[in-house]
Scaffold this motif. Sequence first.
Motif, short mmCIF file in Angstrom:
data_model
loop_
_atom_site.label_atom_id
_atom_site.label_comp_id
_atom_site.label_asym_id
_atom_site.label_seq_id
_atom_site.Cartn_x
_atom_site.Cartn_y
_atom_site.Cartn_z
N ALA A 82 9.79 1.92 77.79
CA ALA A 82 9.70 0.53 77.35
C ALA A 82 8.58 0.35 76.33
O ALA A 82 8.74 -0.36 75.33
CB ALA A 82 9.49 -0.40 78.54
N GLU A 83 7.43 1.00 76.56
CA GLU A 83 6.31 0.91 75.61
C GLU A 83 6.66 1.59 74.29
O GLU A 83 6.36 1.06 73.22
CB GLU A 83 5.05 1.53 76.21
CG GLU A 83 4.47 0.74 77.36
CD GLU A 83 3.37 1.49 78.08
OE1 GLU A 83 2.52 0.82 78.69
OE2 GLU A 83 3.35 2.75 78.05
N ILE A 84 7.28 2.75 74.37
CA ILE A 84 7.70 3.46 73.17
C ILE A 84 8.70 2.62 72.38
O ILE A 84 8.59 2.47 71.16
CB ILE A 84 8.30 4.84 73.51
CG1 ILE A 84 7.22 5.75 74.11
CG2 ILE A 84 8.92 5.50 72.28
CD1 ILE A 84 7.77 7.02 74.74
N ARG A 87 6.98 -0.31 70.60
CA ARG A 87 6.23 0.11 69.41
C ARG A 87 7.17 0.51 68.27
O ARG A 87 6.93 0.19 67.12
CB ARG A 87 5.28 1.25 69.75
CG ARG A 87 4.07 0.76 70.51
CD ARG A 87 2.97 1.77 70.53
NE ARG A 87 1.75 1.28 71.09
CZ ARG A 87 1.53 0.97 72.35
NH1 ARG A 87 2.51 1.05 73.22
NH2 ARG A 87 0.36 0.55 72.77
N LEU A 88 8.23 1.25 68.61
CA LEU A 88 9.20 1.63 67.57
C LEU A 88 9.90 0.41 66.99
O LEU A 88 10.10 0.32 65.78
CB LEU A 88 10.22 2.62 68.12
CG LEU A 88 9.80 4.07 68.16
CD1 LEU A 88 10.90 4.93 68.79
CD2 LEU A 88 9.45 4.59 66.79
N ALA A 89 10.28 -0.53 67.85
CA ALA A 89 10.94 -1.74 67.37
C ALA A 89 10.02 -2.49 66.41
O ALA A 89 10.46 -2.97 65.36
CB ALA A 89 11.33 -2.64 68.55
N GLN A 90 8.73 -2.56 66.74
CA GLN A 90 7.78 -3.23 65.87
C GLN A 90 7.67 -2.49 64.53
O GLN A 90 7.71 -3.10 63.48
CB GLN A 90 6.41 -3.28 66.55
CG GLN A 90 5.36 -3.99 65.73
CD GLN A 90 4.02 -3.98 66.42
OE1 GLN A 90 3.68 -3.05 67.15
NE2 GLN A 90 3.25 -5.03 66.20
N LYS A 131 2.82 12.89 70.17
CA LYS A 131 2.25 11.61 70.59
C LYS A 131 3.21 10.84 71.51
O LYS A 131 2.78 10.09 72.37
CB LYS A 131 1.90 10.78 69.36
CG LYS A 131 0.98 9.65 69.67
CD LYS A 131 0.43 9.09 68.38
CE LYS A 131 -0.84 8.41 68.72
NZ LYS A 131 -1.95 8.68 67.95
N LEU A 132 4.51 11.05 71.31
CA LEU A 132 5.50 10.39 72.17
C LEU A 132 5.42 10.90 73.60
O LEU A 132 5.80 10.21 74.54
CB LEU A 132 6.91 10.59 71.62
CG LEU A 132 7.25 9.80 70.35
CD1 LEU A 132 8.60 10.22 69.81
CD2 LEU A 132 7.21 8.31 70.61
N GLY A 133 4.93 12.13 73.77
CA GLY A 133 4.72 12.69 75.10
C GLY A 133 5.99 13.26 75.70
O GLY A 133 7.07 13.18 75.13
N GLY A 134 5.83 13.85 76.87
CA GLY A 134 6.95 14.44 77.57
C GLY A 134 7.43 15.72 76.90
O GLY A 134 6.72 16.37 76.15
N PRO A 172 17.90 -2.29 72.93
CA PRO A 172 18.72 -1.11 72.63
C PRO A 172 17.89 0.16 72.43
O PRO A 172 18.28 1.24 72.88
CB PRO A 172 19.47 -1.48 71.34
CG PRO A 172 19.46 -2.97 71.31
CD PRO A 172 18.20 -3.39 72.01
N LEU A 173 16.73 0.03 71.80
CA LEU A 173 15.86 1.19 71.64
C LEU A 173 15.35 1.68 73.00
O LEU A 173 15.27 2.89 73.24
CB LEU A 173 14.67 0.86 70.75
CG LEU A 173 14.90 1.00 69.26
CD1 LEU A 173 13.71 0.44 68.48
CD2 LEU A 173 15.15 2.44 68.87
N GLU A 174 15.02 0.76 73.85
CA GLU A 174 14.57 1.14 75.20
C GLU A 174 15.67 1.92 75.92
O GLU A 174 15.42 2.94 76.56
CB GLU A 174 14.18 -0.10 76.00
CG GLU A 174 13.58 0.23 77.35
CD GLU A 174 13.12 -1.01 78.10
OE1 GLU A 174 13.01 -0.92 79.33
OE2 GLU A 174 12.87 -2.06 77.46
N ASP A 175 16.92 1.46 75.79
CA ASP A 175 18.04 2.17 76.42
C ASP A 175 18.18 3.58 75.86
O ASP A 175 18.38 4.54 76.60
CB ASP A 175 19.35 1.39 76.21
CG ASP A 175 19.38 0.06 76.94
OD1 ASP A 175 18.54 -0.16 77.84
OD2 ASP A 175 20.24 -0.78 76.59
N VAL A 176 18.10 3.71 74.53
CA VAL A 176 18.22 5.02 73.88
C VAL A 176 17.08 5.93 74.31
O VAL A 176 17.29 7.10 74.67
CB VAL A 176 18.25 4.87 72.34
CG1 VAL A 176 18.07 6.20 71.64
CG2 VAL A 176 19.54 4.20 71.91
N ILE A 177 15.86 5.43 74.27
CA ILE A 177 14.70 6.24 74.62
C ILE A 177 14.75 6.64 76.09
O ILE A 177 14.47 7.79 76.44
CB ILE A 177 13.40 5.49 74.28
CG1 ILE A 177 13.29 5.37 72.76
CG2 ILE A 177 12.17 6.18 74.87
CD1 ILE A 177 12.25 4.38 72.28
#
Length: 182
Positions: A82-84, A87-90, A131-134, A172-177
């Motif tokens: 959700a945080e990623i 930030r990407l959406a912004q 930086k995205l982690g994981g 939608p970005l949250e779903d994809v991520i």
Amino acid sequence: MDVPDRKRRDAAQTRQNLLDVARNRFARHGYAATTVRDIADEAGVNVALISRYFESKEGLFRACLTHAASDVREEPTAATPAEIAARLAQRLSGPPGDRRQLDAFLLLIRSSGDERIDDLRRSILLGLSEKLGGDLLRAQLVLAAAVGISLLRAALDLEPLASATEDDLRKPLEDVIHALMG
């Protein structure tokens, strides 16, 4: 004898204008198709100032990449999908009429034809992935999605993606991520 007032050039502002114009042109047209004359003309300055401030077209491209890299480095690390996504959406939506963030993404995928510059691009993209982690592969898949969105929004102006707002993109970005990173 009076000396006529000469318009004084603000060197820092001129340098920034050249960077802004170059960033946009390199992102939209690529390194090879962008000429220093086009950049200087659009910035409203003499082409010799590019050599003065950046040494060459390559130096100007390197400066554009460095600015894109600093934008990435300043980005705080996000822990959750959700945080990623937020930030990407912004970054991908940006303020209305301001495509600098999209241009930064596009600039990071445009080849310069110069191996040193391309190494710098790869390094920046790797740093962003880290930086995205994981898992690095999964993080690079998220980055690939962000780059694809940038292309469709900025380079192809594909609707409805091109005019989507930050709010439109976030879920939608949250779903994809979430799907990519788990």
